[in-house]
Motif scaffolding. Structure first.
Motif, mmCIF file in Angstrom:
data_model
loop_
_atom_site.group_PDB
_atom_site.id
_atom_site.type_symbol
_atom_site.label_atom_id
_atom_site.label_comp_id
_atom_site.label_asym_id
_atom_site.label_seq_id
_atom_site.Cartn_x
_atom_site.Cartn_y
_atom_site.Cartn_z
ATOM 1 N N ASP A 40 -5.769 -45.417 66.121
ATOM 2 C CA ASP A 40 -6.570 -45.719 64.933
ATOM 3 C C ASP A 40 -8.005 -45.197 65.053
ATOM 4 O O ASP A 40 -8.827 -45.407 64.164
ATOM 5 C CB ASP A 40 -6.590 -47.228 64.642
ATOM 6 C CG ASP A 40 -7.274 -48.040 65.750
ATOM 7 O OD1 ASP A 40 -7.748 -47.444 66.737
ATOM 8 O OD2 ASP A 40 -7.326 -49.279 65.617
ATOM 9 N N GLY A 41 -8.302 -44.518 66.159
ATOM 10 C CA GLY A 41 -9.622 -43.920 66.324
ATOM 11 C C GLY A 41 -10.608 -44.781 67.084
ATOM 12 O O GLY A 41 -11.708 -44.314 67.407
ATOM 13 N N SER A 42 -10.261 -46.033 67.379
ATOM 14 C CA SER A 42 -11.178 -46.919 68.094
ATOM 15 C C SER A 42 -11.119 -46.643 69.595
ATOM 16 O O SER A 42 -10.211 -45.968 70.092
ATOM 17 C CB SER A 42 -10.845 -48.384 67.815
ATOM 18 O OG SER A 42 -9.544 -48.698 68.300
ATOM 19 N N TYR A 43 -12.095 -47.174 70.319
ATOM 20 C CA TYR A 43 -12.095 -47.023 71.764
ATOM 21 C C TYR A 43 -10.914 -47.782 72.380
ATOM 22 O O TYR A 43 -10.628 -48.917 71.992
ATOM 23 C CB TYR A 43 -13.393 -47.558 72.362
ATOM 24 C CG TYR A 43 -14.612 -46.725 72.050
ATOM 25 C CD1 TYR A 43 -14.729 -45.420 72.521
ATOM 26 C CD2 TYR A 43 -15.663 -47.262 71.301
ATOM 27 C CE1 TYR A 43 -15.859 -44.658 72.244
ATOM 28 C CE2 TYR A 43 -16.800 -46.509 71.016
ATOM 29 C CZ TYR A 43 -16.895 -45.200 71.490
ATOM 30 O OH TYR A 43 -18.014 -44.456 71.219
ATOM 31 N N ASP A 44 -10.269 -47.166 73.354
ATOM 32 C CA ASP A 44 -9.105 -47.771 74.000
ATOM 33 C C ASP A 44 -9.560 -48.551 75.233
ATOM 34 O O ASP A 44 -9.396 -48.120 76.368
ATOM 35 C CB ASP A 44 -8.104 -46.682 74.407
ATOM 36 C CG ASP A 44 -6.813 -47.256 74.970
ATOM 37 O OD1 ASP A 44 -6.584 -48.474 74.806
ATOM 38 O OD2 ASP A 44 -6.038 -46.494 75.573
ATOM 39 N N THR A 45 -10.139 -49.708 75.000
ATOM 40 C CA THR A 45 -10.639 -50.536 76.098
ATOM 41 C C THR A 45 -9.628 -51.624 76.441
ATOM 42 O O THR A 45 -8.757 -51.954 75.647
ATOM 43 C CB THR A 45 -11.985 -51.185 75.737
ATOM 44 O OG1 THR A 45 -11.828 -51.926 74.518
ATOM 45 C CG2 THR A 45 -13.055 -50.125 75.532
ATOM 46 N N GLY A 46 -9.776 -52.181 77.627
ATOM 47 C CA GLY A 46 -8.916 -53.281 78.067
ATOM 48 C C GLY A 46 -9.734 -54.249 78.886
ATOM 49 O O GLY A 46 -10.653 -54.878 78.361
#
Length: 321
Positions: A40-46
């Motif tokens: 979706d274009g957002s940052y892929d953080t965890g």
């Protein structure tokens, strides 16, 4: 819940970069950052480690003073649209300029000039060292900060992973910044427990603590914070997003405030945590019933704790009346 005007004291400039801004800059420079974004274009953080990795990858495309000037405008325009009239941003000489003083001077000048083009909001910079980069790098960051004080650079701090090394390892850097007349703050009490806050106060002698929320686990420490007037730069949305607390209702900001601790509200790295200042206020209103009077008190605390000159502080306090 809407409230204006607002003051934000804890905001990482690189961490405030919109994903679209970073993607666009990466395309301009032909850099592949596809691994740090979701579909979706957002940052892929965890978890926190993943967040740091994605943060540093995104920041890696910011290489010139012009890049930072463009980012400054983008961030300030967004803040201003949300009613923020004063912001202090963390800028890292180790990331932005590899502790190269002439290049760091160029970055500061470019950001200062860029900030002047955005009406309705004042910007100050807190130059920060990165804890997990080590004490020697922190010395270089402190020298950069000390050599650029007197303008937009008004503070010095430390971010990064507080689970490594000790505050005592960074006393030289903070002593250097203190001698230069800079306001002092440091991250503590986020992933480190209350001992992290205590050690930071004892060794770095800061006026403010970034996060500091886990002080609630030691009520004697909470009382010390209240008695000494230490200001906490609290970031509820960030704390929930990174799993420090399971949900906003469990966050200790209200308990800290009720015990007399000076708390402020900020967003930390808003696009990474899907938040902004309006969302933070709305969440606190829903969870704890905070109203305009409480938010005004919170912002007065922020104005009084800001690393700014007396005239700017007076202007901010008048705007909050």
């Amino acid at each position: 819940m809407t409230f204006s005007p607002k003051i934000e004291l804890h905001l990482h400039l690189e961490g405030a970069a919109p994903p679209a801004f970073i993607r666009g800059l990466a395309r301009e420079k032909d850099i592949d950052l596809s691994g740090i974004f979701r579909t979706d274009g957002s940052y892929d953080t965890g978890d926190f480690k993943r967040f740091l990795d994605v943060y540093e990858a995104a920041a890696s495309v910011l290489t010139t003073p012009e890049d930072y000037a463009r980012l400054t405008v983008a961030v300030l325009e967004d803040l201003s649209a949300r009613g923020v009239i004063y912001a202090e941003v963390f800028t890292a000489p180790q990331i932005a300029a590899k502790n190269d003083l002439p290049l760091w001077r160029d970055h500061v000048a470019a950001m200062t000039e860029a900030a002047d083009t955005v009406p309705g909001i004042e910007l100050r910079q807190i130059a920060t060292c990165v804890r997990h980069f080590g004490p020697e790098g922190a010395r270089g960051a402190a020298r950069c900060a000390a050599e650029t004080t007197g303008g937009q650079v008004t503070g010095f701090g430390m971010g990064g992973d507080e689970r490594v090394l000790s505050p005592e390892d960074f006393t030289w850097a903070f002593d250097c910044a203190r001698e230069a007349g800079l306001g002092l703050t440091s991250h503590a009490g986020e992933f480190g427990g209350p001992e992290s806050v205590r050690d930071t106060l004892d060794h770095l002698k800061v006026a403010r603590i970034g996060h500091g929320v886990r002080a609630i686990e030691d009520l004697a420490l909470v009382d010390r914070l209240a008695e000494d007037g230490i200001v906490l730069e609290v970031n509820p949305g960030s704390n929930v997003a990174l799993g420090v607390y399971a949900k906003i209702d469990a966050h200790p900001i209200e308990r800290l405030r009720n015990r007399g601790v000076k708390v402020t509200v900020s967003t930390d790295d808003p696009p990474f945590f899907h938040t902004d200042m309006d969302a933070e206020y709305e969440a606190l209103h829903r969870a704890f019933g905070w109203d305009d009077d409480i938010f005004r008190q919170i912002n007065r605390t922020a104005a009084e704790a800001a690393f700014c000159d007396a005239d700017t502080r007076t202007t901010l306090l008048k705007a909050l009346e």
